[in-house]
Design a protein around this motif. Sequence first.
Motif, short mmCIF file in Angstrom:
data_model
loop_
_atom_site.label_atom_id
_atom_site.label_comp_id
_atom_site.label_asym_id
_atom_site.label_seq_id
_atom_site.Cartn_x
_atom_site.Cartn_y
_atom_site.Cartn_z
N THR A 127 0.84 -1.21 0.00
CA THR A 127 0.00 0.00 0.00
C THR A 127 0.87 1.25 0.00
OG1 THR A 127 -1.71 -1.19 1.23
CG2 THR A 127 -1.85 1.21 1.21
N TYR A 131 0.89 3.88 -3.09
CA TYR A 131 0.51 5.27 -2.88
C TYR A 131 1.59 6.22 -3.41
CZ TYR A 131 -0.34 9.73 -0.67
OH TYR A 131 -0.52 11.07 -0.47
N LYS A 135 -0.57 7.98 -5.94
CA LYS A 135 -1.18 9.07 -5.17
C LYS A 135 -2.71 8.96 -5.09
CE LYS A 135 2.75 11.04 -4.40
NZ LYS A 135 3.33 11.00 -3.04
N GLN A 136 -3.23 7.75 -5.08
CA GLN A 136 -4.67 7.56 -4.98
C GLN A 136 -5.16 7.95 -3.59
OE1 GLN A 136 -5.98 3.65 -6.08
NE2 GLN A 136 -4.90 3.66 -8.03
N LEU A 139 -5.79 4.94 -1.21
CA LEU A 139 -4.56 4.40 -0.63
C LEU A 139 -4.02 5.32 0.46
CD1 LEU A 139 -2.76 3.14 -3.86
CD2 LEU A 139 -3.97 1.77 -2.16
N LYS A 140 -4.15 6.62 0.23
CA LYS A 140 -3.71 7.60 1.23
C LYS A 140 -4.51 7.45 2.52
CE LYS A 140 -3.30 12.58 2.05
NZ LYS A 140 -3.46 13.93 1.46
N THR A 163 5.62 11.04 2.31
CA THR A 163 4.38 10.43 2.81
C THR A 163 4.08 10.89 4.23
OG1 THR A 163 5.57 8.50 3.62
CG2 THR A 163 4.69 8.39 1.39
N THR A 166 0.49 11.42 5.92
CA THR A 166 -0.35 10.33 6.39
C THR A 166 0.05 9.86 7.79
OG1 THR A 166 1.06 8.61 5.43
CG2 THR A 166 -0.67 9.52 4.02
#
Length: 228
Positions: A127, A131, A135-136, A139-140, A163, A166
Amino acid sequence: MAALNGGEMCVKYLVFVFNFIFWIAGSVVLAVGIWLRLDPKTKSLFEGENLPYFFYTGVYILIAAGSLMMVVGFFGCCGAIQESPFMLGLFFFFLLVIFVAEVAAGIWGFSNQTKVIEDITTFYKQTYKSYNETKQDALKETLRLIQRGLNCCGPSRDPPGHTEETCPKKEGLDVLITKSCPDAIDEIFSSKLHIIGGVGIGIGMIMVFGMIFSLMLCCAIQKTREIV
């Protein structure tokens, strides 16, 4: 037909209360499963080619378990209030099936602890990688839920870089002691497994008492119907 005596009436209402709580718990479990399946932030996880097996299997298990718990609670409540041996028998049967499934799942979980940790860690790393590449938003959101839930950040102890949005927010010196998510996953399954097992045993004992009370009530109802 004779009426139930005082003790038997207590058992009757204990069975009803138990099943009403069981029905409410099933409603909550079902609602959580449906929410995870239909929420815009996680819905797209079910529509891609590389589906997160562990996640969507867990969601469908929640939906199925919640539905079964509601059915069991319904039969138990109706069987107790209407003094129906048939419904109480169905309640006993379904509760026995759930109990056996819980025991089997517990044995499987303890015997495959290492495999479960590896699968969850692999899912997290995939995952994380996907991501960074796509950059979906789904997924974020998945990364955000995992990392904030486990209070971790990134697949290694190195700085997470781009990242970071997140990860759980930290201040001061806490920024320097960020735990990697693979370490957090291993820690929670290794150190908290006895707690999970204890909760499972507690739920199993409640189910056993539910089955015992339903059998007692069913026998009492049958006995009163034999008395003219």
